[in-house]
Design an enzyme around this catalytic site. Structure first.
Site, PDB file in Angstrom:
ATOM      1  N   ARG A 156     -63.592 -54.100 -32.008  1.00 38.27           N
ATOM      2  CA  ARG A 156     -62.144 -54.004 -32.230  1.00 38.27           C
ATOM      3  C   ARG A 156     -61.437 -55.352 -32.053  1.00 38.27           C
ATOM      4  NH1 ARG A 156     -62.986 -49.467 -28.768  1.00 38.27           N
ATOM      5  NH2 ARG A 156     -61.858 -50.457 -27.059  1.00 38.27           N
ATOM      6  N   ARG A 160     -61.054 -64.388 -36.261  1.00 31.34           N
ATOM      7  CA  ARG A 160     -60.371 -65.255 -37.231  1.00 31.34           C
ATOM      8  C   ARG A 160     -61.401 -66.116 -37.946  1.00 31.34           C
ATOM      9  NH1 ARG A 160     -55.085 -67.416 -33.796  1.00 31.34           N
ATOM     10  NH2 ARG A 160     -54.213 -65.345 -33.447  1.00 31.34           N
ATOM     11  N   ARG A 231     -52.528 -50.544 -12.629  1.00 30.70           N
ATOM     12  CA  ARG A 231     -53.342 -51.656 -12.130  1.00 30.70           C
ATOM     13  C   ARG A 231     -52.350 -52.677 -11.594  1.00 30.70           C
ATOM     14  NH1 ARG A 231     -58.066 -52.554 -10.136  1.00 30.70           N
ATOM     15  NH2 ARG A 231     -59.090 -54.461 -10.798  1.00 30.70           N
ATOM     16  N   ARG A 262     -57.442 -65.582 -14.371  1.00 36.17           N
ATOM     17  CA  ARG A 262     -56.919 -66.768 -15.043  1.00 36.17           C
ATOM     18  C   ARG A 262     -56.151 -67.655 -14.073  1.00 36.17           C
ATOM     19  NH1 ARG A 262     -52.422 -64.020 -19.118  1.00 36.17           N
ATOM     20  NH2 ARG A 262     -51.635 -62.493 -17.657  1.00 36.17           N
ATOM     21  N   GLU A 287     -54.606 -65.684 -10.731  1.00 40.54           N
ATOM     22  CA  GLU A 287     -54.226 -64.276 -10.912  1.00 40.54           C
ATOM     23  C   GLU A 287     -55.430 -63.375 -10.606  1.00 40.54           C
ATOM     24  OE1 GLU A 287     -52.133 -63.422 -14.591  1.00 40.54           O
ATOM     25  OE2 GLU A 287     -53.109 -61.467 -14.727  1.00 40.54           O
ATOM     26  N   TYR A 335     -47.117 -50.351 -21.473  1.00 40.85           N
ATOM     27  CA  TYR A 335     -47.031 -51.803 -21.510  1.00 40.85           C
ATOM     28  C   TYR A 335     -46.078 -52.183 -22.643  1.00 40.85           C
ATOM     29  CZ  TYR A 335     -47.726 -56.668 -21.859  1.00 40.85           C
ATOM     30  OH  TYR A 335     -47.456 -58.016 -21.884  1.00 40.85           O
ATOM     31  N   ASP A 337     -44.210 -55.680 -24.333  1.00 39.35           N
ATOM     32  CA  ASP A 337     -43.865 -57.094 -24.307  1.00 39.35           C
ATOM     33  C   ASP A 337     -42.350 -57.198 -24.210  1.00 39.35           C
ATOM     34  OD1 ASP A 337     -46.165 -58.663 -24.282  1.00 39.35           O
ATOM     35  OD2 ASP A 337     -46.559 -58.316 -26.401  1.00 39.35           O
TER      36      ASP A 337
END
Ligand SMILES: Cc1cc2nc3c(=O)[nH]c(=O)nc-3n(C[C@H](O)[C@H](O)[C@H](O)COP(=O)(O)OP(=O)(O)OC[C@H]3O[C@@H](n4cnc5c(N)ncnc54)[C@H](O)[C@@H]3O)c2cc1C
Length: 356
Positions: A156, A160, A231, A262, A287, A335, A337
């Site tokens: 999934r 590119r 989470r 990260r 993080e 979630y 943005d």
């Protein structure tokens, strides 16, 4: 109450709605549970270096929604920042997303665009990419052993067939030139808006005026059907005596053995601020994903058939209050943005609730 409506929660959803209501002539009271407005997009500026610190994790504004872009630009300018994400695996640095730059470096080949599809269709290649960049990262993100991460994820993941390393495909992106907090200050800067911080709304004080709530839906009802699972994250900030730690804003660490997912280095979000870039210090943030309990900061909803059924129960309960509109990422348990949260707030039919 000398107000026409209450907005409980001053994140991007609540502040956008407050502004719309105020511009529609409503006297708006805003209650925010935290000490400051802005929700999880709130930032702090390090006094010594001038670095804007994203205290709830890196936030890059990106959208291809014309209505959102036109609206947000009434309040702030963006600095033209284009987001890239790099990943460290076994000490080597690669460019995400999955494209020619990463694939060619990882396998030491020089594929051309028309060769990528066939190359990645080979199971040994896709598995190697999955093991290096997705298995460990996903297991840390969701707190599962690496063996339990489903290899079909890789099917999934878009591949590119070019060297484009821009992380987002959206038409518009950037960081507010004057910082994220300026967006909230300007959205709420209206004669019809009154703000009270450190003021948490609870259902027992639901007024008989339209109320727009963007806190957690289960908490509004005292978790009466149980807690919706999330989470959580822990952010570990560190100031270093270096001008530049990693040369980019976000570096993913994809191996399961590295405990964080990260490292953010905030000064890279404002390359136009030459004085800040030149300071001999930098602020980084590691993080760490972690288990969530009620009371912890919720970050990512854990969507399962069970949590979806629980959400339906709470939604049903909320429908019993005709004056109450619940939204945003916490109210909607999804979630979103920033542009999605803003778009959702732009689409709330305020006249229907406010009675025209
Ligand atoms: C780690 C991370 C990184 C992200 N990075 C990006 C990114 O790069 N780009 C992007 O577009 N999006 C990003 N997002 C998403 C972004 O954070 C959300 O879109 C945004 O926070 C949604 O705004 P909101 O108003 O719905 O919720 P919030 O920002 O959570 O605001 C809700 C507000 O309601 C308040 N509140 C809660 N309960 C009550 C109560 N009872 N009474 C009064 N106030 C209350 C809270 O204190 C909070 O201020 C990221 C999210 C995460 C988790």
């Amino acid at each position: 109450m000398e107000h026409d409506c209450l907005v409980a929660g001053a994140g991007i959803w609540g502040c956008t709605l407050a502004r719309r209501l105020a511009e529609a002539g409503r006297r708006v009271l805003v209650w925010e549970a935290r000490a400051a407005v802005g929700g999880n997009v709130r930032c702090e500026t390090d006094a010594e270096t001038g670095i804007e610190i994203h205290i709830y994790g890196s936030h890059i504004f990106h959208t291809h929604d014309r209505a959102v872009w036109d609206f947000v630009q009434r309040f702030i300018e963006f600095n033209g920042y284009q987001h890239k994400v790099l990943a460290t695996y076994k000490g080597k640095v690669y460019h995400l997303p999955l494209g020619l730059t990463l694939i060619n470096k990882f396998f030491g080949v020089e594929l051309r665009p028309d060769e990528v599809k066939e190359f990645m269709a080979d199971e040994s290649h896709s598995s190697a990419i999955f093991d290096a960049f997705f298995r460990g990262y996903t297991s840390k993100q969701w707190g599962k052993p690496p063996e339990e991460i489903d290899p079909s994820i890789i099917k999934r993941v878009p591949v590119r067939d070019n060297y484009d390393t821009n992380y987002y495909n959206d038409y518009w992106q950037g960081i507010p030139s004057d910082g994220y907090n300026s967006l909230f200050d300007r959205l709420l800067d209206h004669q019809n808006i009154t703000i009270e911080c450190n003021r948490a709304f609870s259902l027992s004080e639901l007024p008989d005026i339209p109320t727009y709530y963007s806190g957690p839906l289960d908490r509004l009802f005292d978790y009466k059907f149980g807690a919706l699972p999330w989470r959580s994250l822990r952010f570990e900030m560190e100031k270093l005596p270096l001008a530049d730690f990693q040369g980019t804003s976000v570096m993913n660490y994809t191996e399961a053995s590295v405990p964080y997912t990260r490292i953010h280095e905030f000064k890279h979000y404002h390359p136009e601020k030459k004085d800040v870039m030149a300071t001999p210090k930098t602020v980084i943030c590691r993080e760490y994903p972690r288990h969530w309990e009620p009371g912890d900061e919720p970050y990512y909803p854990i969507v399962t058939p069970e949590s979806t059924a629980l959400l339906d129960k709470y939604r049903e309960e909320a429908r019993r209050y005709p004056n109450l509109v619940v939204g945003g990422r916490l109210g909607g348990y999804r979630y979103l943005d920033m542009d999605n949260a803003m778009s959702a707030a732009l689409e709330v039919p305020i006249d229907a609730v406010c009675g025209g």
